[in-house]
Design a protein around this motif. Sequence first.
Motif, mmCIF file in Angstrom:
data_model
loop_
_atom_site.group_PDB
_atom_site.id
_atom_site.type_symbol
_atom_site.label_atom_id
_atom_site.label_comp_id
_atom_site.label_asym_id
_atom_site.label_seq_id
_atom_site.Cartn_x
_atom_site.Cartn_y
_atom_site.Cartn_z
ATOM 1 N N MET A 228 0.813 -1.009 0.271
ATOM 2 C CA MET A 228 -0.143 -0.099 -0.205
ATOM 3 C C MET A 228 0.592 1.175 -0.002
ATOM 4 O O MET A 228 2.020 1.327 0.494
ATOM 5 N N GLU A 229 0.535 2.028 -0.840
ATOM 6 C CA GLU A 229 1.044 3.893 -0.536
ATOM 7 C C GLU A 229 1.150 4.352 0.350
ATOM 8 O O GLU A 229 0.015 4.103 1.179
ATOM 9 N N LEU A 230 1.329 4.952 1.160
ATOM 10 C CA LEU A 230 1.142 5.193 2.577
ATOM 11 C C LEU A 230 1.812 6.897 2.228
ATOM 12 O O LEU A 230 2.813 7.361 1.550
ATOM 13 N N ILE A 231 0.867 7.501 2.432
ATOM 14 C CA ILE A 231 0.768 9.646 2.379
ATOM 15 C C ILE A 231 0.415 9.640 3.963
ATOM 16 O O ILE A 231 -0.460 9.305 4.769
ATOM 17 N N ASP A 232 1.405 10.589 4.740
ATOM 18 C CA ASP A 232 1.573 10.468 5.601
ATOM 19 C C ASP A 232 1.300 12.178 5.443
ATOM 20 O O ASP A 232 2.238 13.250 5.802
ATOM 21 N N TYR A 233 0.666 12.423 7.595
ATOM 22 C CA TYR A 233 -0.148 14.155 7.472
ATOM 23 C C TYR A 233 0.905 13.984 9.405
ATOM 24 O O TYR A 233 0.049 14.183 10.357
ATOM 25 N N PRO A 234 2.635 14.601 8.932
ATOM 26 C CA PRO A 234 2.941 14.580 9.788
ATOM 27 C C PRO A 234 2.282 15.418 11.612
ATOM 28 O O PRO A 234 2.604 15.573 12.298
ATOM 29 N N ASN A 235 1.757 16.130 10.935
ATOM 30 C CA ASN A 235 1.138 17.289 12.043
ATOM 31 C C ASN A 235 0.334 17.011 12.537
ATOM 32 O O ASN A 235 -0.070 18.002 13.614
ATOM 33 N N TYR A 236 -0.345 15.883 11.998
ATOM 34 C CA TYR A 236 -1.985 15.527 12.711
ATOM 35 C C TYR A 236 -1.604 14.321 13.265
ATOM 36 O O TYR A 236 -2.134 14.333 13.571
ATOM 37 N N ASN A 237 -0.347 13.651 13.019
ATOM 38 C CA ASN A 237 -0.246 12.190 13.174
ATOM 39 C C ASN A 237 -1.289 11.507 13.263
ATOM 40 O O ASN A 237 -1.818 10.612 13.037
ATOM 41 N N GLU A 238 -1.223 11.609 11.780
ATOM 42 C CA GLU A 238 -2.188 10.804 10.469
ATOM 43 C C GLU A 238 -1.757 10.035 9.695
ATOM 44 O O GLU A 238 -0.717 10.860 9.240
ATOM 45 N N LYS A 239 -1.886 9.131 9.160
ATOM 46 C CA LYS A 239 -1.764 7.900 8.460
ATOM 47 C C LYS A 239 -3.176 7.869 7.433
ATOM 48 O O LYS A 239 -3.575 7.349 7.893
ATOM 49 N N LEU A 240 -2.941 7.853 5.988
ATOM 50 C CA LEU A 240 -3.659 7.753 4.886
ATOM 51 C C LEU A 240 -2.766 6.335 4.307
ATOM 52 O O LEU A 240 -1.731 6.891 3.190
ATOM 53 N N TYR A 241 -4.229 5.224 4.259
ATOM 54 C CA TYR A 241 -2.815 4.098 3.227
ATOM 55 C C TYR A 241 -3.777 4.235 2.223
ATOM 56 O O TYR A 241 -5.257 3.653 1.979
ATOM 57 N N VAL A 242 -3.377 3.403 0.863
ATOM 58 C CA VAL A 242 -3.630 3.584 -0.784
ATOM 59 C C VAL A 242 -3.584 2.712 -1.067
ATOM 60 O O VAL A 242 -2.476 2.728 -2.002
ATOM 61 N N GLN A 243 -3.981 1.886 -2.050
ATOM 62 C CA GLN A 243 -4.166 0.776 -3.025
ATOM 63 C C GLN A 243 -4.617 0.933 -3.919
ATOM 64 O O GLN A 243 -6.524 0.800 -3.825
ATOM 65 N N LYS A 244 -4.453 0.718 -5.042
ATOM 66 C CA LYS A 244 -5.291 0.234 -6.100
ATOM 67 C C LYS A 244 -5.271 -0.848 -6.769
ATOM 68 O O LYS A 244 -4.324 -0.962 -6.618
ATOM 69 N N LEU A 245 -6.764 -1.628 -6.367
ATOM 70 C CA LEU A 245 -6.537 -3.644 -7.040
ATOM 71 C C LEU A 245 -6.921 -3.306 -8.035
ATOM 72 O O LEU A 245 -6.625 -2.564 -8.855
ATOM 73 N N ALA A 246 -6.821 -4.706 -8.472
ATOM 74 C CA ALA A 246 -6.234 -5.156 -9.661
ATOM 75 C C ALA A 246 -7.554 -4.471 -10.588
ATOM 76 O O ALA A 246 -7.058 -4.660 -12.204
ATOM 77 N N ASN A 247 -8.943 -4.645 -10.304
ATOM 78 C CA ASN A 247 -10.059 -4.332 -10.880
ATOM 79 C C ASN A 247 -10.359 -3.622 -11.485
ATOM 80 O O ASN A 247 -10.877 -2.702 -11.644
ATOM 81 N N GLY A 248 -9.106 -2.253 -11.025
ATOM 82 C CA GLY A 248 -9.582 -0.523 -10.512
ATOM 83 C C GLY A 248 -10.508 0.287 -9.517
ATOM 84 O O GLY A 248 -10.143 1.304 -9.384
ATOM 85 N N LEU A 249 -10.810 -0.907 -8.742
ATOM 86 C CA LEU A 249 -11.150 0.170 -7.249
ATOM 87 C C LEU A 249 -10.426 0.421 -6.336
ATOM 88 O O LEU A 249 -9.499 0.618 -5.692
ATOM 89 N N THR A 250 -10.138 2.342 -6.220
ATOM 90 C CA THR A 250 -9.099 2.382 -5.185
ATOM 91 C C THR A 250 -9.583 2.266 -3.702
ATOM 92 O O THR A 250 -10.737 2.968 -3.881
ATOM 93 N N VAL A 251 -9.159 2.012 -3.238
ATOM 94 C CA VAL A 251 -8.933 2.182 -1.606
ATOM 95 C C VAL A 251 -7.684 2.670 -1.074
ATOM 96 O O VAL A 251 -7.225 2.597 -0.297
ATOM 97 N N TYR A 252 -8.968 3.576 0.086
ATOM 98 C CA TYR A 252 -8.192 4.917 1.049
ATOM 99 C C TYR A 252 -8.662 3.678 2.506
ATOM 100 O O TYR A 252 -9.622 3.890 3.284
ATOM 101 N N LEU A 253 -7.527 3.862 3.457
ATOM 102 C CA LEU A 253 -8.007 3.443 4.989
ATOM 103 C C LEU A 253 -7.713 5.363 5.135
ATOM 104 O O LEU A 253 -5.712 4.990 5.672
ATOM 105 N N GLN A 254 -8.172 4.981 6.703
ATOM 106 C CA GLN A 254 -7.602 6.267 7.545
ATOM 107 C C GLN A 254 -7.436 5.457 8.690
ATOM 108 O O GLN A 254 -9.068 5.803 8.903
ATOM 109 N N PRO A 255 -6.389 5.238 9.350
ATOM 110 C CA PRO A 255 -7.078 4.418 10.907
ATOM 111 C C PRO A 255 -6.772 5.353 11.755
ATOM 112 O O PRO A 255 -6.304 6.428 11.298
ATOM 113 N N LYS A 256 -7.925 5.562 12.738
ATOM 114 C CA LYS A 256 -8.016 6.413 14.038
ATOM 115 C C LYS A 256 -7.974 5.724 15.398
ATOM 116 O O LYS A 256 -8.559 5.389 16.089
#
Length: 430
Positions: free
Chosen positions: A1-29
Motif C-alpha cells: 500500500m502507498e502511504l500518505i503521511d500527515y505528520p503535523n496531525y499524526n495521521e496516515k492515509l493508506y492507498v491501494q488500487k486493486l487489480a479490478n480498478g477499485l481504489t481503496v483509502y484507509l485511515q486508521p484513527k
Amino acid sequence: MELIDYPNYNEKLYVQKLANGLTVYLQPKAGFNKTTAVLGVNYGSIDSEFMLNGEKVVQPAGIAHFLEHKMFDKKDYDVFELFNKTGARSNAFTSFTKTNYLFSTAESVKENLDILLDFVQIPYFTQQKVEREKGIIDQEINMYKNDPDNQAYFETIANLYPHSVLSNDIAGDVPSVDKITLEDVELAYNTFYRPENMSLFIAGKLDPDQTLEWIEANQARKQSPEPVTVKRLMTLPQTDSEGIHRSTMDVSRPKVTLGLRGNDPVPKGREGLKYEIAISAMFDLFLSENSIEYDKLYHDEIIDDSFSWEFENERGFHFAVISCDTTQPLELIKRLKEIISTIPDKIHNLTSEFQLQKNELFGNYIEMMDSEETISGQFDGFIGEPVTIYDEVEILKSMTLDDVAAVATDFLKTATVQEGLIQNHEQPTD
C-alpha cells in the motif's frame, strides 16, 4: 500500500488500487470506537449524456438518483435491514457529480463492508421494480416541490445554466422519471458502476492490512465487467437574460436568491481545492455574521438568520447561491449586488478580518477531525489526487489575503448574475 503521511496531525492515509480498478483509502484513527465507510461512484445527475463506445447516449433526467434508490431494492432482502441487524447506520445520496453509499458502525466491520460492497456491486433490476420505484420517487419530487428553499435553490441554478443538464433537479421531474426504463437503468449501471469508476474510503477503528485483505477477498469473488470507453458530454450555454426570475408559492415572506455563475477557469486537484477555499473565504469576509456588510443589512432589518450562502465547485462548473427570507426583496437584491461590486476594491483592506476568519476556520477543522463521519464526508478521491481534511487545513494555513483577492477578482469579473424571487400572489414588492 502507498502511504500518505500527515505528520503535523499524526495521521496516515493508506492507498491501494486493486487489480479490478477499485481504489481503496484507509485511515486508521487511534482511540476511535466507530468506523465509517463510503463507497463513492464518480457518477451524478449531470452525467445523463455521454458517448459509450463511440455512440451517443441521452438518458432521462434523474436517472442517477433513480439508480441510487434501486440499489437498495433487492430480490429477497432489504439492505437497510441487513445493516440494522449488525448495528450499523447506513445511507446514500446523489449529487451533481457523485453517488455515495455509506455506513457507520461500532462493530462487525467486515460484515458491514461485505454488505456495502455486495449490494452496490451486485444489482437486481426488474421491470416490475423499476415501475414501482417511479411512484416512490414521484412522491419525493412532489414533496420537494412544496419546499420553498429547495425550489428557490434549484430554480436559481436552472436560470444560471438554462437548457443544460444543470437546469434539471438532481431527482429529475415527474415526466422525466416516468420515461426511465429497465434498459436505461441497466445501461447507466453497466456504464458507470464499475470498479475503476469507484473509490472506497474507510476511517476510524481499523487495521489497514486486515481491512485491505477483507476488501480484496470480497472483490476476488466478483467478475470484472467488460471494458468500455466512456466520454461524458456536458454543454453549458450562457444564460438567456438577466433580471429577476419570479415565481409564486405559499410562503410567509418573500424569498430572495442571488446566483453567481463562475465563468473563469478553475484548476484541478489541490489547486482547485485552494480555489474553492479562497472563494468561500471571500464570501465569509463580506457576508458572514462577523462582516460589516452583514451587520448593516441585519440592523436595517433587511435580513435575518435565514440569510445564507452556498458555493459549489464541481466537475466542469462552479456557482454560488445567496438566499434569504425578507420583507424587502428588491432592496436586498440591490444591496447584495452593491456589496459584490465593491469586493475587488475592498478586500485588500481586510487583513485583520482575514486572520480572525482563518483562526475560526482552524477551530472548526480541529473539531471536525474528531469525527470519522466528517472526515469521510470531506474526502474527495475523484479530482485526480486524494484530498483529505488535512490537505484542506494545510492549504488554509498557507493561504494569504492576496491569494483570496486574486481568486475573488477573477471569479467576480466574469461571473453571470441571476436574481430569483418567490412570493405569494398577494405579497407586495418593495
